[in-house]
Design a protein around this motif. Structure first.
Motif, PDB file in Angstrom:
ATOM      1  N   ASP A  38       0.895  -1.154   0.000  1.00 20.10           N
ATOM      2  CA  ASP A  38       0.000   0.000   0.000  1.00 20.10           C
ATOM      3  C   ASP A  38       0.932   1.202   0.000  1.00 20.10           C
ATOM      4  O   ASP A  38       1.310   1.719   1.057  1.00 20.10           O
ATOM      5  CB  ASP A  38      -0.915  -0.013   1.226  1.00 20.10           C
ATOM      6  N   GLY A  39       1.381   1.586  -1.178  1.00 21.16           N
ATOM      7  CA  GLY A  39       2.491   2.517  -1.301  1.00 21.16           C
ATOM      8  C   GLY A  39       3.772   1.717  -1.075  1.00 21.16           C
ATOM      9  O   GLY A  39       3.756   0.486  -1.093  1.00 21.16           O
ATOM     10  N   TYR A  40       4.860   2.400  -0.856  1.00 16.65           N
ATOM     11  CA  TYR A  40       6.132   1.688  -0.679  1.00 16.65           C
ATOM     12  C   TYR A  40       6.633   1.707   0.752  1.00 16.65           C
ATOM     13  O   TYR A  40       7.686   1.166   1.042  1.00 16.65           O
ATOM     14  CB  TYR A  40       7.180   2.252  -1.638  1.00 16.65           C
ATOM     15  N   ALA A  41       5.849   2.295   1.652  1.00 18.48           N
ATOM     16  CA  ALA A  41       6.238   2.313   3.058  1.00 18.48           C
ATOM     17  C   ALA A  41       5.292   1.476   3.916  1.00 18.48           C
ATOM     18  O   ALA A  41       5.420   1.472   5.133  1.00 18.48           O
ATOM     19  CB  ALA A  41       6.293   3.740   3.579  1.00 18.48           C
ATOM     20  N   THR A  42       4.357   0.764   3.275  1.00 20.47           N
ATOM     21  CA  THR A  42       3.418  -0.081   4.006  1.00 20.47           C
ATOM     22  C   THR A  42       3.288  -1.420   3.298  1.00 20.47           C
ATOM     23  O   THR A  42       2.940  -1.459   2.117  1.00 20.47           O
ATOM     24  CB  THR A  42       2.033   0.587   4.103  1.00 20.47           C
ATOM     25  N   LEU A  43       3.587  -2.486   4.019  1.00 23.57           N
ATOM     26  CA  LEU A  43       3.416  -3.839   3.507  1.00 23.57           C
ATOM     27  C   LEU A  43       2.437  -4.575   4.397  1.00 23.57           C
ATOM     28  O   LEU A  43       2.466  -4.428   5.628  1.00 23.57           O
ATOM     29  CB  LEU A  43       4.741  -4.614   3.522  1.00 23.57           C
ATOM     30  N   TYR A  44       1.572  -5.380   3.780  1.00 25.16           N
ATOM     31  CA  TYR A  44       0.613  -6.218   4.498  1.00 25.16           C
ATOM     32  C   TYR A  44       0.897  -7.680   4.203  1.00 25.16           C
ATOM     33  O   TYR A  44       1.346  -8.023   3.109  1.00 25.16           O
ATOM     34  CB  TYR A  44      -0.819  -5.919   4.035  1.00 25.16           C
ATOM     35  N   TRP A  45       0.606  -8.533   5.170  1.00 23.54           N
ATOM     36  CA  TRP A  45       0.626  -9.973   4.954  1.00 23.54           C
ATOM     37  C   TRP A  45      -0.343 -10.618   5.934  1.00 23.54           C
ATOM     38  O   TRP A  45      -0.747 -10.019   6.927  1.00 23.54           O
ATOM     39  CB  TRP A  45       2.029 -10.558   5.097  1.00 23.54           C
ATOM     40  N   LEU A  46      -0.715 -11.851   5.632  1.00 25.04           N
ATOM     41  CA  LEU A  46      -1.545 -12.644   6.526  1.00 25.04           C
ATOM     42  C   LEU A  46      -0.692 -13.727   7.144  1.00 25.04           C
ATOM     43  O   LEU A  46       0.136 -14.328   6.457  1.00 25.04           O
ATOM     44  CB  LEU A  46      -2.691 -13.313   5.758  1.00 25.04           C
ATOM     45  N   SER A  47      -0.877 -13.975   8.417  1.00 21.27           N
ATOM     46  CA  SER A  47      -0.166 -15.056   9.098  1.00 21.27           C
ATOM     47  C   SER A  47      -1.039 -15.627  10.192  1.00 21.27           C
ATOM     48  O   SER A  47      -1.881 -14.924  10.765  1.00 21.27           O
ATOM     49  CB  SER A  47       1.143 -14.567   9.731  1.00 21.27           C
ATOM     50  N   ASP A  48      -0.795 -16.872  10.476  1.00 24.53           N
ATOM     51  CA  ASP A  48      -1.393 -17.521  11.637  1.00 24.53           C
ATOM     52  C   ASP A  48      -0.763 -16.864  12.865  1.00 24.53           C
ATOM     53  O   ASP A  48       0.463 -16.767  12.962  1.00 24.53           O
ATOM     54  CB  ASP A  48      -1.059 -19.014  11.579  1.00 24.53           C
ATOM     55  N   PRO A  49      -1.565 -16.414  13.821  1.00 20.79           N
ATOM     56  CA  PRO A  49      -0.991 -15.743  14.990  1.00 20.79           C
ATOM     57  C   PRO A  49      -0.147 -16.658  15.876  1.00 20.79           C
ATOM     58  O   PRO A  49       0.609 -16.166  16.711  1.00 20.79           O
ATOM     59  CB  PRO A  49      -2.211 -15.205  15.741  1.00 20.79           C
ATOM     60  N   GLY A  50      -0.233 -17.964  15.660  1.00 19.12           N
ATOM     61  CA  GLY A  50       0.559 -18.889  16.461  1.00 19.12           C
ATOM     62  C   GLY A  50       1.929 -19.206  15.889  1.00 19.12           C
ATOM     63  O   GLY A  50       2.735 -19.866  16.544  1.00 19.12           O
ATOM     64  N   THR A  51       2.232 -18.723  14.675  1.00 19.93           N
ATOM     65  CA  THR A  51       3.545 -19.007  14.090  1.00 19.93           C
ATOM     66  C   THR A  51       4.639 -18.279  14.866  1.00 19.93           C
ATOM     67  O   THR A  51       4.390 -17.298  15.568  1.00 19.93           O
ATOM     68  CB  THR A  51       3.602 -18.580  12.612  1.00 19.93           C
ATOM     69  N   ARG A  52       5.842 -18.777  14.716  1.00 22.72           N
ATOM     70  CA  ARG A  52       6.961 -18.217  15.469  1.00 22.72           C
ATOM     71  C   ARG A  52       7.177 -16.731  15.162  1.00 22.72           C
ATOM     72  O   ARG A  52       7.362 -15.923  16.077  1.00 22.72           O
ATOM     73  CB  ARG A  52       8.225 -19.022  15.167  1.00 22.72           C
ATOM     74  N   HIS A  53       7.141 -16.356  13.885  1.00 23.91           N
ATOM     75  CA  HIS A  53       7.378 -14.942  13.560  1.00 23.91           C
ATOM     76  C   HIS A  53       6.253 -14.061  14.098  1.00 23.91           C
ATOM     77  O   HIS A  53       6.505 -12.945  14.535  1.00 23.91           O
ATOM     78  CB  HIS A  53       7.594 -14.731  12.056  1.00 23.91           C
ATOM     79  N   SER A  54       5.019 -14.571  14.102  1.00 22.00           N
ATOM     80  CA  SER A  54       3.897 -13.787  14.650  1.00 22.00           C
ATOM     81  C   SER A  54       4.046 -13.612  16.160  1.00 22.00           C
ATOM     82  O   SER A  54       3.828 -12.505  16.686  1.00 22.00           O
ATOM     83  CB  SER A  54       2.572 -14.473  14.334  1.00 22.00           C
ATOM     84  N   ARG A  55       4.422 -14.672  16.847  1.00 25.52           N
ATOM     85  CA  ARG A  55       4.643 -14.562  18.301  1.00 25.52           C
ATOM     86  C   ARG A  55       5.802 -13.611  18.594  1.00 25.52           C
ATOM     87  O   ARG A  55       5.744 -12.815  19.536  1.00 25.52           O
ATOM     88  CB  ARG A  55       4.902 -15.942  18.905  1.00 25.52           C
ATOM     89  N   ASN A  56       6.845 -13.692  17.777  1.00 21.35           N
ATOM     90  CA  ASN A  56       7.984 -12.791  17.965  1.00 21.35           C
ATOM     91  C   ASN A  56       7.568 -11.327  17.838  1.00 21.35           C
ATOM     92  O   ASN A  56       8.021 -10.470  18.609  1.00 21.35           O
ATOM     93  CB  ASN A  56       9.085 -13.082  16.942  1.00 21.35           C
ATOM     94  N   LEU A  57       6.706 -11.032  16.867  1.00 24.36           N
ATOM     95  CA  LEU A  57       6.292  -9.644  16.660  1.00 24.36           C
ATOM     96  C   LEU A  57       5.459  -9.114  17.813  1.00 24.36           C
ATOM     97  O   LEU A  57       5.473  -7.903  18.064  1.00 24.36           O
ATOM     98  CB  LEU A  57       5.540  -9.508  15.332  1.00 24.36           C
ATOM     99  N   LEU A  58       4.760  -9.991  18.520  1.00 21.23           N
ATOM    100  CA  LEU A  58       4.050  -9.543  19.719  1.00 21.23           C
ATOM    101  C   LEU A  58       5.040  -9.111  20.797  1.00 21.23           C
ATOM    102  O   LEU A  58       4.811  -8.143  21.516  1.00 21.23           O
ATOM    103  CB  LEU A  58       3.145 -10.649  20.254  1.00 21.23           C
TER     104      LEU A  58
END
Length: 146
Positions: A38-58
């Motif tokens: 969404d422009g070049y300064a905003t990226l979106y993605w979908l992830s399962d909230p239980g994945t390691r990278h999702s938990r790390n981001l919390l």
């Protein structure tokens, strides 16, 4: 060479970004995910909230990101490096879906990202971009604003 245009082209043409995250103790982890811009300064993605990278981001919402051409010949690597902050968001599904359709992927419904659904929508707000600079005589990065 217009390095900003080069960065935009890389971000537009590719489908996957590698997220660099770390857990609460600083243990690093990388994960490739399909992304939409969404422009070049905003990226979106979908992830399962239980994945390691999702938990790390919390635990640590700061992250690094890289989009690169994995088919480039040796000595011809192309990449855009980014740093920013990620969060789970409720808004942004329309922008994500526009990016999906532009890249040949299917759109998602709001039910898929709602509480109890299999995914959450994540947004990275990018504060810095660099490119693997093809104008330099050897491996080097140059800051850009695409």
């Amino acid at each position: 060479m217009d390095l900003e245009a080069y960065a935009r082209q890389m971000l537009d043409e590719n489908r996957y970004v590698v997220l660099g995250t770390a857990d609460a103790d600083g243990e690093p982890w990388v994960s490739p995910v399909f992304y939409a811009l969404d422009g070049y300064a905003t990226l979106y993605w979908l992830s399962d909230p239980g994945t390691r990278h999702s938990r790390n981001l919390l635990a640590r919402p700061r992250l690094s990101l890289v989009v690169y051409d994995s088919n480039a010949p040796i000595g011809g690597a192309r990449a855009v490096y980014m740093s920013g902050r990620a969060e789970i968001v409720a808004e942004g599904l329309d922008a994500y879906n526009r990016g999906c359709l532009a890249k040949g992927a299917q759109a998602f419904t709001a039910e898929k990202i709602a509480e109890g659904g299999p995914f959450r929508l994540y947004r990275a707000s990018v504060d810095e971009h660099w490119v693997l600079d093809p104008t330099l005589p050897r491996d080097g990065r140059t800051a850009v604003t695409p």
